[in-house]
Motif scaffolding. Structure first.
Motif, PDB file in Angstrom:
ATOM      1  N   VAL A 128     -40.294   5.914   3.488  1.00  0.00           N
ATOM      2  CA  VAL A 128     -38.902   5.764   3.910  1.00  0.00           C
ATOM      3  C   VAL A 128     -38.055   6.621   2.979  1.00  0.00           C
ATOM      4  O   VAL A 128     -38.106   6.464   1.759  1.00  0.00           O
ATOM      5  N   PHE A 129     -37.319   7.540   3.581  1.00  0.00           N
ATOM      6  CA  PHE A 129     -36.390   8.376   2.831  1.00  0.00           C
ATOM      7  C   PHE A 129     -34.984   7.849   3.095  1.00  0.00           C
ATOM      8  O   PHE A 129     -34.695   7.373   4.195  1.00  0.00           O
ATOM      9  N   SER A 130     -34.093   7.980   2.107  1.00  0.00           N
ATOM     10  CA  SER A 130     -32.700   7.598   2.331  1.00  0.00           C
ATOM     11  C   SER A 130     -31.793   8.564   1.592  1.00  0.00           C
ATOM     12  O   SER A 130     -32.190   9.172   0.591  1.00  0.00           O
ATOM     13  N   GLY A 131     -30.588   8.697   2.126  1.00  0.00           N
ATOM     14  CA  GLY A 131     -29.608   9.565   1.500  1.00  0.00           C
ATOM     15  C   GLY A 131     -28.209   9.195   1.928  1.00  0.00           C
ATOM     16  O   GLY A 131     -28.009   8.575   2.966  1.00  0.00           O
ATOM     17  N   ARG A 132     -27.254   9.598   1.118  1.00  0.00           N
ATOM     18  CA  ARG A 132     -25.842   9.319   1.430  1.00  0.00           C
ATOM     19  C   ARG A 132     -25.259  10.359   2.372  1.00  0.00           C
ATOM     20  O   ARG A 132     -24.278  10.107   3.060  1.00  0.00           O
ATOM     21  N   THR A 133     -25.891  11.534   2.387  1.00  0.00           N
ATOM     22  CA  THR A 133     -25.437  12.610   3.270  1.00  0.00           C
ATOM     23  C   THR A 133     -26.653  13.268   3.917  1.00  0.00           C
ATOM     24  O   THR A 133     -27.790  13.103   3.457  1.00  0.00           O
ATOM     25  N   ALA A 134     -26.392  14.040   4.947  1.00  0.00           N
ATOM     26  CA  ALA A 134     -27.459  14.788   5.615  1.00  0.00           C
ATOM     27  C   ALA A 134     -28.113  15.760   4.640  1.00  0.00           C
ATOM     28  O   ALA A 134     -29.341  15.893   4.603  1.00  0.00           O
ATOM     29  N   LYS A 135     -27.308  16.409   3.835  1.00  0.00           N
ATOM     30  CA  LYS A 135     -27.843  17.390   2.885  1.00  0.00           C
ATOM     31  C   LYS A 135     -28.735  16.716   1.850  1.00  0.00           C
ATOM     32  O   LYS A 135     -29.829  17.208   1.541  1.00  0.00           O
TER      33      LYS A 135
ATOM     34  N   VAL B 254     -27.140  15.188  10.421  1.00  0.00           N
ATOM     35  CA  VAL B 254     -25.699  15.450  10.489  1.00  0.00           C
ATOM     36  C   VAL B 254     -25.034  14.471  11.459  1.00  0.00           C
ATOM     37  O   VAL B 254     -23.975  13.910  11.157  1.00  0.00           O
ATOM     38  N   ARG B 255     -25.650  14.252  12.610  1.00  0.00           N
ATOM     39  CA  ARG B 255     -25.098  13.280  13.567  1.00  0.00           C
ATOM     40  C   ARG B 255     -25.026  11.889  12.951  1.00  0.00           C
ATOM     41  O   ARG B 255     -24.042  11.170  13.118  1.00  0.00           O
ATOM     42  N   ALA B 256     -26.071  11.512  12.202  1.00  0.00           N
ATOM     43  CA  ALA B 256     -26.095  10.202  11.547  1.00  0.00           C
ATOM     44  C   ALA B 256     -25.003  10.115  10.482  1.00  0.00           C
ATOM     45  O   ALA B 256     -24.319   9.094  10.361  1.00  0.00           O
ATOM     46  N   GLU B 257     -24.809  11.190   9.734  1.00  0.00           N
ATOM     47  CA  GLU B 257     -23.762  11.209   8.705  1.00  0.00           C
ATOM     48  C   GLU B 257     -22.373  11.069   9.341  1.00  0.00           C
ATOM     49  O   GLU B 257     -21.537  10.309   8.839  1.00  0.00           O
TER      50      GLU B 257
ATOM     51  N   ARG C 167     -24.129   2.194   3.368  1.00  0.00           N
ATOM     52  CA  ARG C 167     -23.599   3.552   3.505  1.00  0.00           C
ATOM     53  C   ARG C 167     -24.697   4.593   3.284  1.00  0.00           C
ATOM     54  O   ARG C 167     -24.523   5.579   2.576  1.00  0.00           O
ATOM     55  N   LEU C 168     -25.847   4.348   3.943  1.00  0.00           N
ATOM     56  CA  LEU C 168     -26.998   5.235   3.794  1.00  0.00           C
ATOM     57  C   LEU C 168     -27.576   5.627   5.149  1.00  0.00           C
ATOM     58  O   LEU C 168     -27.501   4.858   6.110  1.00  0.00           O
TER      59      LEU C 168
ATOM     60  N   TYR D 164     -32.071   6.048  11.248  1.00  0.00           N
ATOM     61  CA  TYR D 164     -31.052   5.040  11.487  1.00  0.00           C
ATOM     62  C   TYR D 164     -30.091   5.009  10.309  1.00  0.00           C
ATOM     63  O   TYR D 164     -30.363   5.597   9.257  1.00  0.00           O
ATOM     64  N   ILE D 165     -28.964   4.356  10.507  1.00  0.00           N
ATOM     65  CA  ILE D 165     -27.978   4.240   9.436  1.00  0.00           C
ATOM     66  C   ILE D 165     -27.772   2.772   9.086  1.00  0.00           C
ATOM     67  O   ILE D 165     -27.979   1.891   9.921  1.00  0.00           O
ATOM     68  N   ASP D 166     -27.381   2.544   7.856  1.00  0.00           N
ATOM     69  CA  ASP D 166     -26.988   1.212   7.406  1.00  0.00           C
ATOM     70  C   ASP D 166     -25.554   1.328   6.911  1.00  0.00           C
ATOM     71  O   ASP D 166     -25.312   1.896   5.833  1.00  0.00           O
ATOM     72  N   CYS D 167     -24.621   0.828   7.718  1.00  0.00           N
ATOM     73  CA  CYS D 167     -23.194   0.965   7.394  1.00  0.00           C
ATOM     74  C   CYS D 167     -22.820   0.185   6.139  1.00  0.00           C
ATOM     75  O   CYS D 167     -21.937   0.617   5.386  1.00  0.00           O
ATOM     76  N   ASN D 168     -23.462  -0.951   5.898  1.00  0.00           N
ATOM     77  CA  ASN D 168     -23.150  -1.737   4.705  1.00  0.00           C
ATOM     78  C   ASN D 168     -23.586  -1.019   3.433  1.00  0.00           C
ATOM     79  O   ASN D 168     -22.861  -1.011   2.441  1.00  0.00           O
TER      80      ASN D 168
END
Length: 127
Positions: free
Chosen positions: A76-83, A112-115, A37-38, A31-35
């Motif tokens: 739980v993993f998180s990142g700013r980009t798919a890479k 990538v779709r999430a990014e 940005r992750l 999932y993404i968190d727009c606030n």
């Protein structure tokens, strides 16, 4: 242009309904968190039974593919980009929580779709 997009969408929709072998090391909810940005990826463990179904290792109950399931994630993993997310999961986590290459490819596509959704402000729904 729309015809090409329609054709590509039809190919992806058809492939989304194929049978896949489930990874015995578990699955991810993305999932993404727009606030913030992750992009987030919650990892859950499972066991694959003799029928090829994912079951909760604690209860032995089949984990449904659709609908809400109350389970506790392992990581739980998180990142700013798919890479960035792929590097954290596939390169930095030992042992790697993925055992099947097709599962790794699927996760890369989903990240990538999430990014893209994060960058464009569109909704992201995991395939």
């Amino acid at each position: 242009m729309n015809l090409i997009l329609d054709d590509l969408t039809a190919i992806d929709d058809k492939l989304s309904h194929r049978h896949i072998e489930l990874d015995p090391n578990g699955y991810f909810i993305i999932y993404i968190d727009c606030n913030e940005r992750l992009i987030y990826a919650k990892h859950f463990t499972n066991v694959i039974d003799e029928r090829g179904l994912a079951v909760d290792p604690e209860t032995g109950k089949v984990i449904p593919a659709k609908g809400k399931v109350e389970r506790t994630h392992t990581t739980v993993f998180s990142g700013r980009t798919a890479k960035e997310l792929c590097v954290k999961i596939f390169e930095e986590t030992k042992p790697c929580p993925i055992t099947f290459l097709d599962h790794a490819a699927y996760l890369g596509r989903e990240f990538v779709r999430a990014e893209i959704a994060l960058v464009t402000g569109k909704e992201y729904v995991q395939d």
